[in-house]
Design a protein around this motif. Structure first.
Motif, PDB file in Angstrom:
ATOM      1  N   VAL A 155       0.829  -1.204   0.000  1.00 42.03           N
ATOM      2  CA  VAL A 155       0.000   0.000   0.000  1.00 42.03           C
ATOM      3  C   VAL A 155       0.859   1.248   0.000  1.00 42.03           C
ATOM      4  O   VAL A 155       2.042   1.223   0.364  1.00 42.03           O
ATOM      5  CB  VAL A 155      -0.955   0.025   1.209  1.00 42.03           C
ATOM      6  CG1 VAL A 155      -1.876  -1.173   1.203  1.00 42.03           C
ATOM      7  CG2 VAL A 155      -0.179   0.118   2.523  1.00 42.03           C
ATOM      8  N   ASP A 156       0.244   2.341  -0.414  1.00 50.55           N
ATOM      9  CA  ASP A 156       0.850   3.667  -0.371  1.00 50.55           C
ATOM     10  C   ASP A 156       0.162   4.403   0.778  1.00 50.55           C
ATOM     11  O   ASP A 156      -0.930   4.953   0.613  1.00 50.55           O
ATOM     12  CB  ASP A 156       0.610   4.372  -1.710  1.00 50.55           C
ATOM     13  CG  ASP A 156       1.784   5.236  -2.138  1.00 50.55           C
ATOM     14  OD1 ASP A 156       2.711   5.411  -1.333  1.00 50.55           O
ATOM     15  OD2 ASP A 156       1.760   5.742  -3.278  1.00 50.55           O
ATOM     16  N   LYS A 157       0.776   4.376   1.934  1.00 45.92           N
ATOM     17  CA  LYS A 157       0.150   4.878   3.155  1.00 45.92           C
ATOM     18  C   LYS A 157       0.229   6.406   3.221  1.00 45.92           C
ATOM     19  O   LYS A 157       1.265   6.987   2.924  1.00 45.92           O
ATOM     20  CB  LYS A 157       0.867   4.276   4.370  1.00 45.92           C
ATOM     21  CG  LYS A 157       0.221   4.606   5.708  1.00 45.92           C
ATOM     22  CD  LYS A 157       1.015   4.030   6.861  1.00 45.92           C
ATOM     23  CE  LYS A 157       2.215   4.898   7.219  1.00 45.92           C
ATOM     24  NZ  LYS A 157       1.837   6.232   7.755  1.00 45.92           N
ATOM     25  N   PRO A 158      -0.867   7.059   3.626  1.00 48.09           N
ATOM     26  CA  PRO A 158      -0.794   8.505   3.816  1.00 48.09           C
ATOM     27  C   PRO A 158      -0.118   8.858   5.139  1.00 48.09           C
ATOM     28  O   PRO A 158       0.011   8.013   6.032  1.00 48.09           O
ATOM     29  CB  PRO A 158      -2.266   8.922   3.830  1.00 48.09           C
ATOM     30  CG  PRO A 158      -2.970   7.740   4.425  1.00 48.09           C
ATOM     31  CD  PRO A 158      -2.210   6.532   3.899  1.00 48.09           C
ATOM     32  N   HIS A 159       0.318  10.103   5.249  1.00 44.96           N
ATOM     33  CA  HIS A 159       0.786  10.594   6.533  1.00 44.96           C
ATOM     34  C   HIS A 159      -0.334  10.457   7.579  1.00 44.96           C
ATOM     35  O   HIS A 159      -1.518  10.466   7.241  1.00 44.96           O
ATOM     36  CB  HIS A 159       1.166  12.081   6.452  1.00 44.96           C
ATOM     37  CG  HIS A 159       2.366  12.354   5.581  1.00 44.96           C
ATOM     38  ND1 HIS A 159       2.250  12.831   4.306  1.00 44.96           N
ATOM     39  CD2 HIS A 159       3.694  12.220   5.831  1.00 44.96           C
ATOM     40  CE1 HIS A 159       3.456  12.998   3.787  1.00 44.96           C
ATOM     41  NE2 HIS A 159       4.350  12.626   4.681  1.00 44.96           N
ATOM     42  N   PHE A 160       0.056  10.320   8.832  1.00 42.86           N
ATOM     43  CA  PHE A 160      -0.830  10.317  10.000  1.00 42.86           C
ATOM     44  C   PHE A 160      -1.566   8.992  10.227  1.00 42.86           C
ATOM     45  O   PHE A 160      -2.225   8.833  11.258  1.00 42.86           O
ATOM     46  CB  PHE A 160      -1.871  11.448   9.941  1.00 42.86           C
ATOM     47  CG  PHE A 160      -1.283  12.823   9.830  1.00 42.86           C
ATOM     48  CD1 PHE A 160      -0.681  13.421  10.933  1.00 42.86           C
ATOM     49  CD2 PHE A 160      -1.306  13.518   8.636  1.00 42.86           C
ATOM     50  CE1 PHE A 160      -0.121  14.690  10.835  1.00 42.86           C
ATOM     51  CE2 PHE A 160      -0.754  14.781   8.534  1.00 42.86           C
ATOM     52  CZ  PHE A 160      -0.157  15.374   9.627  1.00 42.86           C
ATOM     53  N   LEU A 161      -1.473   8.054   9.320  1.00 36.78           N
ATOM     54  CA  LEU A 161      -2.147   6.769   9.512  1.00 36.78           C
ATOM     55  C   LEU A 161      -1.138   5.762  10.056  1.00 36.78           C
ATOM     56  O   LEU A 161      -0.129   5.459   9.400  1.00 36.78           O
ATOM     57  CB  LEU A 161      -2.739   6.259   8.201  1.00 36.78           C
ATOM     58  CG  LEU A 161      -3.600   5.000   8.301  1.00 36.78           C
ATOM     59  CD1 LEU A 161      -4.907   5.309   9.037  1.00 36.78           C
ATOM     60  CD2 LEU A 161      -3.891   4.419   6.917  1.00 36.78           C
ATOM     61  N   ALA A 162      -1.387   5.243  11.262  1.00 33.93           N
ATOM     62  CA  ALA A 162      -0.503   4.251  11.854  1.00 33.93           C
ATOM     63  C   ALA A 162      -0.542   2.964  11.035  1.00 33.93           C
ATOM     64  O   ALA A 162      -1.541   2.650  10.388  1.00 33.93           O
ATOM     65  CB  ALA A 162      -0.898   3.974  13.295  1.00 33.93           C
ATOM     66  N   THR A 163       0.544   2.208  11.082  1.00 33.53           N
ATOM     67  CA  THR A 163       0.586   0.942  10.347  1.00 33.53           C
ATOM     68  C   THR A 163      -0.239  -0.126  11.045  1.00 33.53           C
ATOM     69  O   THR A 163      -1.041  -0.823  10.423  1.00 33.53           O
ATOM     70  CB  THR A 163       2.041   0.455  10.194  1.00 33.53           C
ATOM     71  OG1 THR A 163       2.819   1.469   9.556  1.00 33.53           O
ATOM     72  CG2 THR A 163       2.104  -0.814   9.362  1.00 33.53           C
ATOM     73  N   THR A 164      -0.059  -0.270  12.361  1.00 36.81           N
ATOM     74  CA  THR A 164      -0.741  -1.307  13.131  1.00 36.81           C
ATOM     75  C   THR A 164      -1.386  -0.704  14.371  1.00 36.81           C
ATOM     76  O   THR A 164      -0.974   0.359  14.837  1.00 36.81           O
ATOM     77  CB  THR A 164       0.242  -2.414  13.552  1.00 36.81           C
ATOM     78  OG1 THR A 164       1.309  -1.819  14.323  1.00 36.81           O
ATOM     79  CG2 THR A 164       0.843  -3.101  12.338  1.00 36.81           C
ATOM     80  N   PRO A 165      -2.408  -1.369  14.933  1.00 36.70           N
ATOM     81  CA  PRO A 165      -3.049  -0.851  16.142  1.00 36.70           C
ATOM     82  C   PRO A 165      -2.083  -0.744  17.314  1.00 36.70           C
ATOM     83  O   PRO A 165      -1.330  -1.678  17.615  1.00 36.70           O
ATOM     84  CB  PRO A 165      -4.146  -1.886  16.426  1.00 36.70           C
ATOM     85  CG  PRO A 165      -4.432  -2.507  15.108  1.00 36.70           C
ATOM     86  CD  PRO A 165      -3.105  -2.554  14.400  1.00 36.70           C
TER      87      PRO A 165
END
Length: 319
Positions: A106-116
């Motif tokens: 995936v191409d993750k956006p800023h501010f989104l954590a990878t895992t809980p």
């Protein structure tokens, strides 16, 4: 040597991509009822909430839901869904670049954590992907900081997890990053930075100590204009905050960094105006299961370089 007992499959499904909590009751019979144990074992859960969970039969054992009068059964397995923290939705899309029977990239956006973790549970890449793709067994192959955008890789099948996680552990993945930071004409680049980094659990900032190096980063200047530089970074090791710390140590901290060189007050949880200008732009490796070369590239850009006026004015980043 005593063998670790195998946890039975959870009888509860995931909720919004989040696994139920698993409890293994102690072997000693020291509590008269299950409720008495839970009140002691879960001190942060109000007693009335424990009563509601038991009355609603929302706590499940291997033989089904348990009720308010359930006796304490030493060694029993229990599952329940925890109350999720209030989370501010991250208003940016998580773009799937690749999806096959083994990997999701995936191409993750800023501010989104990878895992809980901590206050970020549902608003994470893993929870979003499990829920959206219908892949409850999906697991991360590595970790990408919440504030960093770009490539993150997940493993579809549990039996493949070790092979891909070992790639990252053994430094067999070539990782490339882009960053925007101040330009210093006196700073000689390219260069390799080595230092000893330690990160204590519960402490936000990592530190560099006077000790044998355990981290290594290759830093290059791609171009510069108007006092800013666009940098290519290649971490040759995987310490937490490594690139951010090394750039700050060179006197060119990455734009938007709330930790280095100075720890800033925690911004409002819904303030997405100035993201960290760090992007995981490329990963390359030989697939351990097929032997084929793999390379993935991010499609994202860094706003401080592509739209410096908008980023400086604090406009919400476009995704």
């Amino acid at each position: 040597m005593r063998r670790k007992s195998k946890v039975p499959p959870a009888p509860l499904p995931q909720r919004l991509g989040v696994d139920p909590v698993h409890l293994r009751l102690p072997a000693e019979d020291a509590w008269p009822t299950l409720r008495a144990y839970l009140a002691e074992r879960l001190p942060t859960v109000a007693p009335e909430r424990i009563d509601a969970l038991l009355s609603g039969r929302e706590i499940v054992g291997e033989d089904g839901p348990v009720g308010p009068d359930e006796p304490f059964r030493p060694g029993a397995h229990l599952w329940l869904h925890r109350d999720l923290p209030a989370e501010v939705p991250v208003p940016f899309e998580l773009d799937v670049l690749h999806h096959d029977d083994r990997l999701v990239v995936v191409d993750k956006p800023h501010f989104l954590a990878t895992t809980p973790r901590g206050r970020h549970v549902v608003e994470t890449a893993l929870s979003r992907l499990r829920h959206a793709l219908g892949l409850p067994a999906l697991s991360p192959a590595h970790r990408l900081d919440r504030l960093t955008a770009g490539l993150a890789m997940f493993v579809v099948r549990p039996e493949d997890r070790g092979a891909y996680q070992t790639l990252f552990r053994d430094r067999l993945v070539r990782k490339e990053y882009r960053a925007v930071a101040p330009y210093d004409p006196a700073l000689a680049l390219p260069r390799t930075v080595r230092s000893h980094i330690v990160k204590e659990r519960g402490v936000i900032a990592a530190q560099e100590l006077d000790a044998p190096p355990n981290s290594e980063s290759r830093i290059e200047l791609a171009e510069h204009r108007d006092g800013l530089g666009r940098y290519r970074l290649r971490p040759l090791s995987g310490r937490t905050h490594q690139l951010r710390l090394h750039m700050s140590g060179l006197g060119v901290p990455i734009l938007g960094d709330p930790v280095y060189p100075v720890l800033l007050p925690d911004p409002a949880p819904d303030d997405f105006r100035r993201p960290l200008q760090l992007l995981a732009s490329g990963i390359e490796f030989t697939d351990p299961l097929t032997g084929r070369p793999r390379r993935f590239e991010s499609r994202r850009t860094l706003a401080a370089w592509s739209d410096p006026a908008g980023w400086a004015d604090g406009a919400a980043p476009r995704r």
